[in-house]
Design a protein around this motif. Sequence first.
Motif, PDB file in Angstrom:
ATOM      1  N   GLY A   1       0.841  -1.183   0.000  1.00 18.20           N
ATOM      2  CA  GLY A   1       0.000   0.000   0.000  1.00 18.20           C
ATOM      3  C   GLY A   1       0.878   1.235   0.000  1.00 18.20           C
ATOM      4  O   GLY A   1       1.801   1.357  -0.806  1.00 18.20           O
ATOM      5  N   ARG A   2       0.645   2.141   0.939  1.00 16.90           N
ATOM      6  CA  ARG A   2       1.378   3.403   0.972  1.00 16.90           C
ATOM      7  C   ARG A   2       1.270   4.015   2.357  1.00 16.90           C
ATOM      8  O   ARG A   2       0.299   3.790   3.081  1.00 16.90           O
ATOM      9  CB  ARG A   2       0.779   4.361  -0.074  1.00 16.90           C
TER      10      ARG A   2
ATOM     11  N   GLU B   1      -4.344   2.497   1.258  1.00 16.13           N
ATOM     12  CA  GLU B   1      -4.319   1.692   0.024  1.00 16.13           C
ATOM     13  C   GLU B   1      -4.073   0.209   0.331  1.00 16.13           C
ATOM     14  O   GLU B   1      -3.120  -0.410  -0.132  1.00 16.13           O
ATOM     15  CB  GLU B   1      -3.277   2.229  -0.961  1.00 16.13           C
TER      16      GLU B   1
ATOM     17  N   ARG C   1      -5.780  -2.294  -0.631  1.00 20.90           N
ATOM     18  CA  ARG C   1      -6.155  -3.222  -1.700  1.00 20.90           C
ATOM     19  C   ARG C   1      -5.776  -2.652  -3.057  1.00 20.90           C
ATOM     20  O   ARG C   1      -6.475  -2.847  -4.047  1.00 20.90           O
ATOM     21  CB  ARG C   1      -7.660  -3.513  -1.635  1.00 20.90           C
ATOM     22  N   SER C   2      -4.644  -1.993  -3.118  1.00 15.54           N
ATOM     23  CA  SER C   2      -4.212  -1.363  -4.372  1.00 15.54           C
ATOM     24  C   SER C   2      -3.501  -2.330  -5.306  1.00 15.54           C
ATOM     25  O   SER C   2      -3.336  -2.044  -6.492  1.00 15.54           O
ATOM     26  CB  SER C   2      -3.277  -0.190  -4.064  1.00 15.54           C
TER      27      SER C   2
ATOM     28  N   LYS D   1      -0.428  -2.864  -5.060  1.00 14.85           N
ATOM     29  CA  LYS D   1       0.890  -2.251  -5.229  1.00 14.85           C
ATOM     30  C   LYS D   1       1.614  -2.148  -3.893  1.00 14.85           C
ATOM     31  O   LYS D   1       0.990  -2.035  -2.833  1.00 14.85           O
ATOM     32  CB  LYS D   1       0.764  -0.840  -5.814  1.00 14.85           C
TER      33      LYS D   1
ATOM     34  N   GLN E   1       6.032   2.971  -7.056  1.00 17.07           N
ATOM     35  CA  GLN E   1       5.158   1.843  -6.755  1.00 17.07           C
ATOM     36  C   GLN E   1       5.370   0.709  -7.750  1.00 17.07           C
ATOM     37  O   GLN E   1       5.746   0.937  -8.897  1.00 17.07           O
ATOM     38  CB  GLN E   1       3.687   2.281  -6.767  1.00 17.07           C
TER      39      GLN E   1
ATOM     40  N   SER F   1       4.163  -3.827  -8.270  1.00 13.84           N
ATOM     41  CA  SER F   1       3.518  -5.020  -7.702  1.00 13.84           C
ATOM     42  C   SER F   1       4.538  -6.100  -7.379  1.00 13.84           C
ATOM     43  O   SER F   1       4.293  -6.960  -6.529  1.00 13.84           O
ATOM     44  CB  SER F   1       2.462  -5.565  -8.672  1.00 13.84           C
TER      45      SER F   1
ATOM     46  N   GLU G   1      -9.402   4.671   1.328  1.00 15.16           N
ATOM     47  CA  GLU G   1      -8.139   5.129   0.764  1.00 15.16           C
ATOM     48  C   GLU G   1      -7.987   6.642   0.857  1.00 15.16           C
ATOM     49  O   GLU G   1      -8.963   7.387   0.845  1.00 15.16           O
ATOM     50  CB  GLU G   1      -8.013   4.691  -0.708  1.00 15.16           C
TER      51      GLU G   1
ATOM     52  N   SER H   1      -3.406  10.158  -3.177  1.00 12.06           N
ATOM     53  CA  SER H   1      -1.958   9.998  -3.231  1.00 12.06           C
ATOM     54  C   SER H   1      -1.320  10.900  -4.290  1.00 12.06           C
ATOM     55  O   SER H   1      -1.934  11.183  -5.305  1.00 12.06           O
ATOM     56  CB  SER H   1      -1.608   8.537  -3.546  1.00 12.06           C
TER      57      SER H   1
END
Length: 313
Positions: free
Chosen positions: A202-203, A216, A218-219, A221, A257, A259, A306, A309
């Motif tokens: 996430g972040r 985040e 469930r991003s 990332k 970012q 994955s 969220e 960003s």
Amino acid sequence: MPCYHLLLNLGSGGNERGLDAREVSQMVEEIFREAGHEMNSTLVEPGGLDHALESASARKPDAIIVAGGDGTVSAAARHLGGTGIALGILPMGTFNLAARDLGVPLEMEEAARFLATAEPHPIDVMDVSGHTCLCTTILGFYPEFAKTFERRDHGGRWWKKSLKLVMGLPKFFARARPLHLAWRGDGGEGTTRTKFCAFVPGRYKAATGIVPARTEFRSGKLTAYVGTQRDARAAMRGMLDYIFGRQEKNPELIIFQSSELELRGGTRRDCVLMLDGEIIRMSFPIKMKIKPEHLRVLTTKENLAEEESEVSA
């Protein structure tokens, strides 16, 4: 009737701060039963957590509540990820990063009442060379610094440890050995000389505070924060930017970012890192990968909302 199982880690920092394990266990059981749930509990001796998680999982409860610190939570996430059994967190550690992220109150009775009414929601987890990370993985000077005071301050107050970090940062940062870090992932590749870098599923939120908070969930990332500061003064500026939620505007911080990510450390074969509060040594290359919605956790939709960003993919 929903079925829950409580595992209380007797080796957690909270036990060293005067919390009575049996009283906590009894209180949690009473609150869950008042809410109409079936609840069983197990007091887990140090070193027995993996076995206790396996035994509790075999009973197929709706959720397993773990009472302990971030190391306990990370171990539970590793066991429960992909099983459909939800994870509830009763915060009994020092920083309790995962509990804070999910909006769980830090006071025991409030936390138990929150969990008794919370619902399971899926979130991403980050795999770090086979280790499960819920909150953050840190390389550089900080894991070595944290290791020096964890030996004498295990179970101490989070704010005392945070102040020690701020006060001790200039000295430890100045003498830390830099890491020649190279990374490659679907978010790009690069190299730099760094004394601090953090990787987050996430972040980080752009919020004021010493203890990090995430968004985040469930991003799909992870976010990398790679510091390029050369001296202690620049490191202190970076720390202040973080405390006041300005980290994404710091020109000495590389943020991106991805994955999936592979890290290499130049000529170094391994490094010491901190993964969700646990300090471990890991060999390069370090491979990170987001597992989308791999774990179900007890929380609320509001706590997973969220935040906007400024990070670019």
